[in-house]
Motif scaffolding. Structure first.
Motif, PDB file in Angstrom:
ATOM      1  N   GLN A  86       0.803  -1.221   0.000  1.00  0.00           N
ATOM      2  CA  GLN A  86       0.000   0.000   0.000  1.00  0.00           C
ATOM      3  C   GLN A  86       0.840   1.277   0.000  1.00  0.00           C
ATOM      4  O   GLN A  86       0.356   2.339  -0.379  1.00  0.00           O
ATOM      5  CB  GLN A  86      -0.940   0.008   1.213  1.00  0.00           C
ATOM      6  N   HIS A  87       2.111   1.173   0.438  1.00  0.00           N
ATOM      7  CA  HIS A  87       2.966   2.355   0.536  1.00  0.00           C
ATOM      8  C   HIS A  87       4.306   2.103  -0.131  1.00  0.00           C
ATOM      9  O   HIS A  87       4.789   0.967  -0.169  1.00  0.00           O
ATOM     10  CB  HIS A  87       3.202   2.736   2.004  1.00  0.00           C
ATOM     11  N   TRP A  88       4.917   3.174  -0.625  1.00  0.00           N
ATOM     12  CA  TRP A  88       6.217   3.062  -1.287  1.00  0.00           C
ATOM     13  C   TRP A  88       7.341   2.917  -0.263  1.00  0.00           C
ATOM     14  O   TRP A  88       8.172   2.019  -0.365  1.00  0.00           O
ATOM     15  CB  TRP A  88       6.464   4.278  -2.169  1.00  0.00           C
ATOM     16  N   VAL A  89       7.364   3.822   0.748  1.00  0.00           N
ATOM     17  CA  VAL A  89       8.433   3.763   1.753  1.00  0.00           C
ATOM     18  C   VAL A  89       7.922   3.932   3.179  1.00  0.00           C
ATOM     19  O   VAL A  89       8.611   3.546   4.129  1.00  0.00           O
ATOM     20  CB  VAL A  89       9.522   4.836   1.489  1.00  0.00           C
ATOM     21  N   TYR A  90       6.737   4.481   3.363  1.00  0.00           N
ATOM     22  CA  TYR A  90       6.258   4.770   4.716  1.00  0.00           C
ATOM     23  C   TYR A  90       6.105   3.484   5.524  1.00  0.00           C
ATOM     24  O   TYR A  90       5.422   2.540   5.115  1.00  0.00           O
ATOM     25  CB  TYR A  90       4.905   5.495   4.669  1.00  0.00           C
TER      26      TYR A  90
ATOM     27  N   LEU B  12       9.482  -0.182  -1.994  1.00  0.00           N
ATOM     28  CA  LEU B  12       8.610  -1.014  -2.822  1.00  0.00           C
ATOM     29  C   LEU B  12       9.008  -0.945  -4.289  1.00  0.00           C
ATOM     30  O   LEU B  12       8.773  -1.889  -5.040  1.00  0.00           O
ATOM     31  CB  LEU B  12       7.151  -0.565  -2.646  1.00  0.00           C
ATOM     32  N   ARG B  13       9.629   0.145  -4.709  1.00  0.00           N
ATOM     33  CA  ARG B  13      10.000   0.308  -6.113  1.00  0.00           C
ATOM     34  C   ARG B  13      11.313  -0.386  -6.448  1.00  0.00           C
ATOM     35  O   ARG B  13      11.382  -1.187  -7.374  1.00  0.00           O
ATOM     36  CB  ARG B  13      10.086   1.788  -6.475  1.00  0.00           C
ATOM     37  N   CYS B  14      12.376  -0.070  -5.693  1.00  0.00           N
ATOM     38  CA  CYS B  14      13.705  -0.575  -6.068  1.00  0.00           C
ATOM     39  C   CYS B  14      14.201  -1.705  -5.178  1.00  0.00           C
ATOM     40  O   CYS B  14      15.193  -2.367  -5.508  1.00  0.00           O
ATOM     41  CB  CYS B  14      14.723   0.565  -6.077  1.00  0.00           C
ATOM     42  N   GLY B  15      13.565  -1.924  -4.039  1.00  0.00           N
ATOM     43  CA  GLY B  15      13.985  -2.983  -3.133  1.00  0.00           C
ATOM     44  C   GLY B  15      15.127  -2.610  -2.223  1.00  0.00           C
ATOM     45  O   GLY B  15      15.554  -3.422  -1.392  1.00  0.00           O
ATOM     46  N   GLY B  16      15.660  -1.402  -2.354  1.00  0.00           N
ATOM     47  CA  GLY B  16      16.751  -0.962  -1.506  1.00  0.00           C
ATOM     48  C   GLY B  16      16.289  -0.628  -0.098  1.00  0.00           C
ATOM     49  O   GLY B  16      15.094  -0.509   0.164  1.00  0.00           O
ATOM     50  N   PRO B  17      17.244  -0.459   0.832  1.00  0.00           N
ATOM     51  CA  PRO B  17      16.874  -0.166   2.222  1.00  0.00           C
ATOM     52  C   PRO B  17      16.245   1.219   2.363  1.00  0.00           C
ATOM     53  O   PRO B  17      16.667   2.175   1.714  1.00  0.00           O
ATOM     54  CB  PRO B  17      18.206  -0.249   2.965  1.00  0.00           C
ATOM     55  N   VAL B  18      15.215   1.298   3.184  1.00  0.00           N
ATOM     56  CA  VAL B  18      14.581   2.578   3.506  1.00  0.00           C
ATOM     57  C   VAL B  18      15.220   3.130   4.767  1.00  0.00           C
ATOM     58  O   VAL B  18      15.376   2.413   5.759  1.00  0.00           O
ATOM     59  CB  VAL B  18      13.063   2.405   3.713  1.00  0.00           C
TER      60      VAL B  18
ATOM     61  N   PRO C   7      17.144   6.338  -0.246  1.00  0.00           N
ATOM     62  CA  PRO C   7      18.260   7.119  -0.787  1.00  0.00           C
ATOM     63  C   PRO C   7      18.468   6.917  -2.276  1.00  0.00           C
ATOM     64  O   PRO C   7      18.973   7.802  -2.967  1.00  0.00           O
ATOM     65  CB  PRO C   7      19.474   6.588   0.013  1.00  0.00           C
ATOM     66  N   ASN C   8      18.078   5.738  -2.789  1.00  0.00           N
ATOM     67  CA  ASN C   8      18.250   5.460  -4.218  1.00  0.00           C
ATOM     68  C   ASN C   8      17.221   6.190  -5.073  1.00  0.00           C
ATOM     69  O   ASN C   8      17.552   6.807  -6.087  1.00  0.00           O
ATOM     70  CB  ASN C   8      18.152   3.955  -4.471  1.00  0.00           C
ATOM     71  N   CYS C   9      15.951   6.168  -4.653  1.00  0.00           N
ATOM     72  CA  CYS C   9      14.883   6.790  -5.437  1.00  0.00           C
ATOM     73  C   CYS C   9      14.679   8.258  -5.090  1.00  0.00           C
ATOM     74  O   CYS C   9      14.042   8.991  -5.856  1.00  0.00           O
ATOM     75  CB  CYS C   9      13.560   6.044  -5.196  1.00  0.00           C
ATOM     76  N   GLN C  10      15.204   8.693  -3.945  1.00  0.00           N
ATOM     77  CA  GLN C  10      15.009  10.069  -3.505  1.00  0.00           C
ATOM     78  C   GLN C  10      16.350  10.716  -3.171  1.00  0.00           C
ATOM     79  O   GLN C  10      16.698  10.898  -2.003  1.00  0.00           O
ATOM     80  CB  GLN C  10      14.112  10.107  -2.253  1.00  0.00           C
TER      81      GLN C  10
END
Length: 246
Positions: A208-212, A218-224, A242-245
């Motif tokens: 339901q959420h990308w990073v929250y 959820l998009r790249c699978g990297g650590p939030v 850090p990867n997507c933002q």
């Protein structure tokens, strides 16, 4: 709440709040129920308003008469009943009774309401103006500021920053403010009529959420990453990838 109460006369109107415990609303007619950001205004035919703010743990539930309440009775602060529906307010820490003409004392400081039915280009332009008034301000803090635009909470702040591709600590000057306002309104509208708060268009658990509230993006699978943003009572947990933002 509007559909359940507007145009109806209350058969039950209990306020279990220290300041309002002697006020009986039974027999009063409800004119309309309107949200103003995170505030709720129940307006009566006699020119009075019952104002509530849910803070972090408050809630209004609607029941059929005689139905069992889903939260314990000791949390109840308001019971507004009609012949067909009962509105029960739980943990309403902020509950006030005032003339409708004086509502601005409580909500006049708010920015444009993102869920206002009359929202138009002028509301969007005013929200952009307020958002960009301090170009060096951190984006996450500006989005949470209810005097900029009313309605964004920490979840939506987090996910709007993700969809903009910038971290919550990015200066407002470095993002498209008009796009930020559009995203805030779009996400709120998308979730206005169901309890789930999905920002991905999926209601499936875990998507339901990308990073929250997540450990991986959820998009790249990297650590939030998560960290504190803001000071004192305004401090909130901020999530970002850090990867997507960058």
């Amino acid at each position: 709440m509007h559909e359940a109460l507007a145009g109806q006369v209350l058969t039950r109107g209990e306020l279990r709040h220290p300041r309002l415990s002697t006020l009986d609303l039974a027999g009063r007619g409800v004119r309309e129920v309107r949200p103003a950001g995170k505030h709720l205004l129940i307006r009566f035919d006699d020119g009075q308003t019952l104002h509530s703010h849910l803070r972090m743990d408050g809630a209004w539930h609607l029941y059929s008469p005689g139905a069992r309440w889903r939260r314990p009775a000791h949390q109840v602060r308001a019971v507004l009943g009609t012949a067909e529906r009962v509105a029960v307010g739980f943990n309403l820490h902020d509950l006030r009774w005032l003339p409708t003409s004086a509502e601005s004392r409580l909500v006049g400081h708010l920015g444009p309401d993102l869920l206002a039915p009359e929202w138009g280009d002028e509301h969007a332009a005013e929200a952009v103006r307020r958002l960009t008034a301090d170009p060096d301000r951190e984006l996450g803090l500006a989005l949470l500021d209810q005097t900029v635009m009313a309605g964004v909470g920490n979840l939506y702040k987090t996910e709007v920053c993700f969809l903009l591709g910038r971290s919550p600590w990015t200066p407002v000057a470095e993002v498209d403010a008009a796009q930020a306002v559009r995203l805030c309104r779009e996400l709120l509208l998308r979730n206005a009529w169901h309890p789930e708060q999905s920002t991905t268009k999926s209601l499936r658990r875990g998507t339901q959420h990308w990073v929250y509230g997540r450990r991986t993006c959820l998009r790249c699978g990297g650590p939030v990453r998560r960290g504190a943003q803001g000071d004192g009572v305004e401090a909130r947990v901020a999530y970002h990838c850090p990867n997507c933002q960058p």
